[in-house]
Design a protein around this motif. Structure first.
Motif, PDB file in Angstrom:
ATOM      1  N   LEU A 110       0.822  -1.215   0.000  1.00 41.66           N
ATOM      2  CA  LEU A 110       0.000   0.000   0.000  1.00 41.66           C
ATOM      3  C   LEU A 110       0.854   1.264   0.000  1.00 41.66           C
ATOM      4  CD1 LEU A 110      -2.924  -0.678   2.503  1.00 41.66           C
ATOM      5  CD2 LEU A 110      -3.083  -0.224   0.054  1.00 41.66           C
ATOM      6  N   LEU A 111       2.044   1.168   0.544  1.00 36.29           N
ATOM      7  CA  LEU A 111       2.932   2.324   0.620  1.00 36.29           C
ATOM      8  C   LEU A 111       3.703   2.558  -0.678  1.00 36.29           C
ATOM      9  CD1 LEU A 111       4.358   1.700   4.209  1.00 36.29           C
ATOM     10  CD2 LEU A 111       2.510   3.264   3.530  1.00 36.29           C
ATOM     11  N   MET A 112       3.665   1.584  -1.561  1.00 41.58           N
ATOM     12  CA  MET A 112       4.385   1.679  -2.832  1.00 41.58           C
ATOM     13  C   MET A 112       3.567   2.475  -3.845  1.00 41.58           C
ATOM     14  SD  MET A 112       5.512  -2.320  -3.046  1.00 41.58           S
ATOM     15  CE  MET A 112       6.713  -2.145  -4.360  1.00 41.58           C
ATOM     16  N   PRO A 113       4.205   2.955  -4.910  1.00 45.26           N
ATOM     17  CA  PRO A 113       3.421   3.532  -6.010  1.00 45.26           C
ATOM     18  C   PRO A 113       2.432   2.470  -6.498  1.00 45.26           C
ATOM     19  CG  PRO A 113       5.768   3.911  -6.357  1.00 45.26           C
ATOM     20  CD  PRO A 113       5.651   2.990  -5.185  1.00 45.26           C
ATOM     21  N   PRO A 114       1.209   2.874  -6.845  1.00 42.29           N
ATOM     22  CA  PRO A 114       0.167   1.883  -7.173  1.00 42.29           C
ATOM     23  C   PRO A 114       0.538   0.889  -8.258  1.00 42.29           C
ATOM     24  CG  PRO A 114      -0.795   4.067  -6.974  1.00 42.29           C
ATOM     25  CD  PRO A 114       0.695   4.243  -6.889  1.00 42.29           C
ATOM     26  N   HIS A 115       1.257   1.321  -9.304  1.00 40.53           N
ATOM     27  CA  HIS A 115       1.590   0.369 -10.365  1.00 40.53           C
ATOM     28  C   HIS A 115       2.454  -0.771  -9.838  1.00 40.53           C
ATOM     29  CE1 HIS A 115       5.028   3.127 -10.466  1.00 40.53           C
ATOM     30  NE2 HIS A 115       5.712   2.098 -10.935  1.00 40.53           N
ATOM     31  N   ALA A 116       3.312  -0.488  -8.881  1.00 38.53           N
ATOM     32  CA  ALA A 116       4.151  -1.528  -8.284  1.00 38.53           C
ATOM     33  C   ALA A 116       3.397  -2.259  -7.174  1.00 38.53           C
ATOM     34  CB  ALA A 116       5.432  -0.911  -7.731  1.00 38.53           C
ATOM     35  N   GLY A 117       2.662  -1.522  -6.359  1.00 38.93           N
ATOM     36  CA  GLY A 117       1.924  -2.123  -5.261  1.00 38.93           C
ATOM     37  C   GLY A 117       0.900  -3.143  -5.736  1.00 38.93           C
ATOM     38  N   LEU A 118       0.221  -2.853  -6.835  1.00 37.47           N
ATOM     39  CA  LEU A 118      -0.760  -3.797  -7.362  1.00 37.47           C
ATOM     40  C   LEU A 118      -0.107  -5.085  -7.851  1.00 37.47           C
ATOM     41  CD1 LEU A 118      -3.256  -1.411  -9.165  1.00 37.47           C
ATOM     42  CD2 LEU A 118      -3.837  -3.102  -7.397  1.00 37.47           C
ATOM     43  N   VAL A 119       1.082  -4.973  -8.423  1.00 36.19           N
ATOM     44  CA  VAL A 119       1.811  -6.178  -8.841  1.00 36.19           C
ATOM     45  C   VAL A 119       2.181  -7.001  -7.606  1.00 36.19           C
ATOM     46  CG1 VAL A 119       3.920  -7.055  -9.925  1.00 36.19           C
ATOM     47  CG2 VAL A 119       2.650  -5.175 -10.991  1.00 36.19           C
ATOM     48  N   VAL A 120       2.696  -6.336  -6.584  1.00 33.55           N
ATOM     49  CA  VAL A 120       3.058  -7.042  -5.348  1.00 33.55           C
ATOM     50  C   VAL A 120       1.824  -7.708  -4.747  1.00 33.55           C
ATOM     51  CG1 VAL A 120       3.863  -6.724  -2.963  1.00 33.55           C
ATOM     52  CG2 VAL A 120       5.080  -5.616  -4.854  1.00 33.55           C
ATOM     53  N   LEU A 121       0.698  -7.005  -4.733  1.00 35.67           N
ATOM     54  CA  LEU A 121      -0.528  -7.573  -4.174  1.00 35.67           C
ATOM     55  C   LEU A 121      -1.022  -8.755  -5.002  1.00 35.67           C
ATOM     56  CD1 LEU A 121      -2.145  -4.221  -3.119  1.00 35.67           C
ATOM     57  CD2 LEU A 121      -1.505  -6.089  -1.567  1.00 35.67           C
ATOM     58  N   SER A 155      -8.817 -12.421  -8.913  1.00 38.38           N
ATOM     59  CA  SER A 155      -8.326 -11.270  -8.141  1.00 38.38           C
ATOM     60  C   SER A 155      -6.902 -10.885  -8.530  1.00 38.38           C
ATOM     61  CB  SER A 155      -8.431 -11.543  -6.637  1.00 38.38           C
ATOM     62  OG  SER A 155      -7.665 -12.679  -6.268  1.00 38.38           O
ATOM     63  N   SER A 156      -6.023 -11.866  -8.676  1.00 38.07           N
ATOM     64  CA  SER A 156      -4.644 -11.525  -9.041  1.00 38.07           C
ATOM     65  C   SER A 156      -4.569 -10.985 -10.468  1.00 38.07           C
ATOM     66  CB  SER A 156      -3.711 -12.727  -8.850  1.00 38.07           C
ATOM     67  OG  SER A 156      -4.127 -13.815  -9.639  1.00 38.07           O
ATOM     68  N   LEU A 157      -5.322 -11.580 -11.383  1.00 40.78           N
ATOM     69  CA  LEU A 157      -5.347 -11.075 -12.759  1.00 40.78           C
ATOM     70  C   LEU A 157      -5.866  -9.645 -12.799  1.00 40.78           C
ATOM     71  CD1 LEU A 157      -4.893 -11.649 -15.764  1.00 40.78           C
ATOM     72  CD2 LEU A 157      -7.230 -12.533 -15.859  1.00 40.78           C
ATOM     73  N   SER A 158      -6.865  -9.346 -11.987  1.00 42.37           N
ATOM     74  CA  SER A 158      -7.396  -7.979 -11.923  1.00 42.37           C
ATOM     75  C   SER A 158      -6.320  -7.006 -11.452  1.00 42.37           C
ATOM     76  CB  SER A 158      -8.604  -7.915 -10.977  1.00 42.37           C
ATOM     77  OG  SER A 158      -9.672  -8.674 -11.474  1.00 42.37           O
ATOM     78  N   CYS A 159      -5.549  -7.416 -10.457  1.00 45.09           N
ATOM     79  CA  CYS A 159      -4.467  -6.548  -9.966  1.00 45.09           C
ATOM     80  C   CYS A 159      -3.427  -6.322 -11.064  1.00 45.09           C
ATOM     81  CB  CYS A 159      -3.786  -7.163  -8.739  1.00 45.09           C
ATOM     82  SG  CYS A 159      -4.788  -7.108  -7.241  1.00 45.09           S
ATOM     83  N   PHE A 160      -3.034  -7.371 -11.763  1.00 47.18           N
ATOM     84  CA  PHE A 160      -2.022  -7.252 -12.811  1.00 47.18           C
ATOM     85  C   PHE A 160      -2.522  -6.385 -13.970  1.00 47.18           C
ATOM     86  CE2 PHE A 160      -0.580 -11.666 -11.298  1.00 47.18           C
ATOM     87  CZ  PHE A 160       0.282 -11.123 -10.353  1.00 47.18           C
ATOM     88  N   LEU A 161      -3.783  -6.586 -14.369  1.00 48.84           N
ATOM     89  CA  LEU A 161      -4.334  -5.785 -15.467  1.00 48.84           C
ATOM     90  C   LEU A 161      -4.466  -4.315 -15.086  1.00 48.84           C
ATOM     91  CD1 LEU A 161      -7.064  -8.229 -16.845  1.00 48.84           C
ATOM     92  CD2 LEU A 161      -4.894  -7.592 -17.924  1.00 48.84           C
ATOM     93  N   ALA A 162      -4.869  -4.059 -13.856  1.00 49.44           N
ATOM     94  CA  ALA A 162      -4.969  -2.672 -13.401  1.00 49.44           C
ATOM     95  C   ALA A 162      -3.577  -2.030 -13.366  1.00 49.44           C
ATOM     96  CB  ALA A 162      -5.616  -2.602 -12.014  1.00 49.44           C
ATOM     97  N   ALA A 163      -2.598  -2.741 -12.854  1.00 52.02           N
ATOM     98  CA  ALA A 163      -1.229  -2.205 -12.785  1.00 52.02           C
ATOM     99  C   ALA A 163      -0.680  -1.907 -14.176  1.00 52.02           C
ATOM    100  CB  ALA A 163      -0.318  -3.201 -12.065  1.00 52.02           C
ATOM    101  N   ALA A 164      -1.041  -2.707 -15.143  1.00 54.72           N
ATOM    102  CA  ALA A 164      -0.538  -2.517 -16.510  1.00 54.72           C
ATOM    103  C   ALA A 164      -1.041  -1.234 -17.144  1.00 54.72           C
ATOM    104  CB  ALA A 164      -0.945  -3.714 -17.385  1.00 54.72           C
ATOM    105  N   GLN A 165      -2.152  -0.695 -16.651  1.00 51.76           N
ATOM    106  CA  GLN A 165      -2.727   0.526 -17.223  1.00 51.76           C
ATOM    107  C   GLN A 165      -2.330   1.794 -16.487  1.00 51.76           C
ATOM    108  OE1 GLN A 165      -3.560  -0.293 -20.421  1.00 51.76           O
ATOM    109  NE2 GLN A 165      -4.685   1.574 -20.126  1.00 51.76           N
ATOM    110  N   ILE A 166      -1.685   1.653 -15.344  1.00 56.82           N
ATOM    111  CA  ILE A 166      -1.363   2.854 -14.553  1.00 56.82           C
ATOM    112  C   ILE A 166      -0.038   3.439 -15.018  1.00 56.82           C
ATOM    113  CG2 ILE A 166      -0.914   3.718 -12.228  1.00 56.82           C
ATOM    114  CD1 ILE A 166      -2.683   1.414 -11.206  1.00 56.82           C
TER     115      ILE A 166
END
Length: 166
Positions: A110-121, A155-166
């Protein structure tokens, strides 16, 4: 007949599966993941930064909450086990440590930039599932693994797809 909990064995739930309500609620829990990823893909570059970042923060914080929730499941199972006054074997204690580690890792994401944080999540969601593939049979709830697999994929695919667009 002695009804003291210490004289009982734990019920065998290895093959028990989630009931209909649990499945419906679990699938409903995917709405913020799928909706967040979809909104990010549809809104990127089309709306102002503030509403866009609201959606980004929403999916990121929800993913972190879910990782923490997944880490808490072994804790709940251990609490239930303790009502039976049985000593916890070492693999149960490791499950407790794992739950704490997942919560802390989600907080750091959560403390990371969202594009990286979403990948970690997304990776943490997968790690939770892989860990649970081993832990659920040990904790007597392996019947939930099919549902967990499906939820983890979406859920993980959603996080990866969201991170790819940020």
């Amino acid at each position: 007949m002695n009804d003291h909990p210490a004289t009982h064995t734990l019920p065998d739930h290895h093959h028990a599966e989630p009931d209909e309500l649990a499945r419906k609620l679990a699938y409903a829990g995917l709405i913020p993941f799928v909706g967040g990823a979809l909104f990010i893909w549809l809104l990127v570059g089309r709306v102002e930064d503030e509403p866009f970042m609201f959606v980004v923060r929403a999916i990121t914080s929800y993913a972190a909450l879910i990782v923490a929730f997944l880490g808490g499941i072994p804790w709940g199972l251990m609490m239930w086990r303790s009502t039976w006054h049985m000593e916890a074997p070492p693999h149960y204690r490791r499950a407790l440590w794992t739950g704490v580690i997942y919560s802390l890792a989600a907080w750091l994401a959560l403390l990371m930039p969202p594009h990286a944080g979403l990948v970690v999540l997304g990776v943490l969601l997968i790690a939770c599932y892989l860990s649970d593939r081993k832990r659920y049979p040990e904790l007597g709830v392996s019947g939930w693994l099919t549902l967990r697999f499906r939820l983890t994929c979406v859920s993980s695919l959603s996080c990866f797809l969201a991170a790819a667009q940020i």
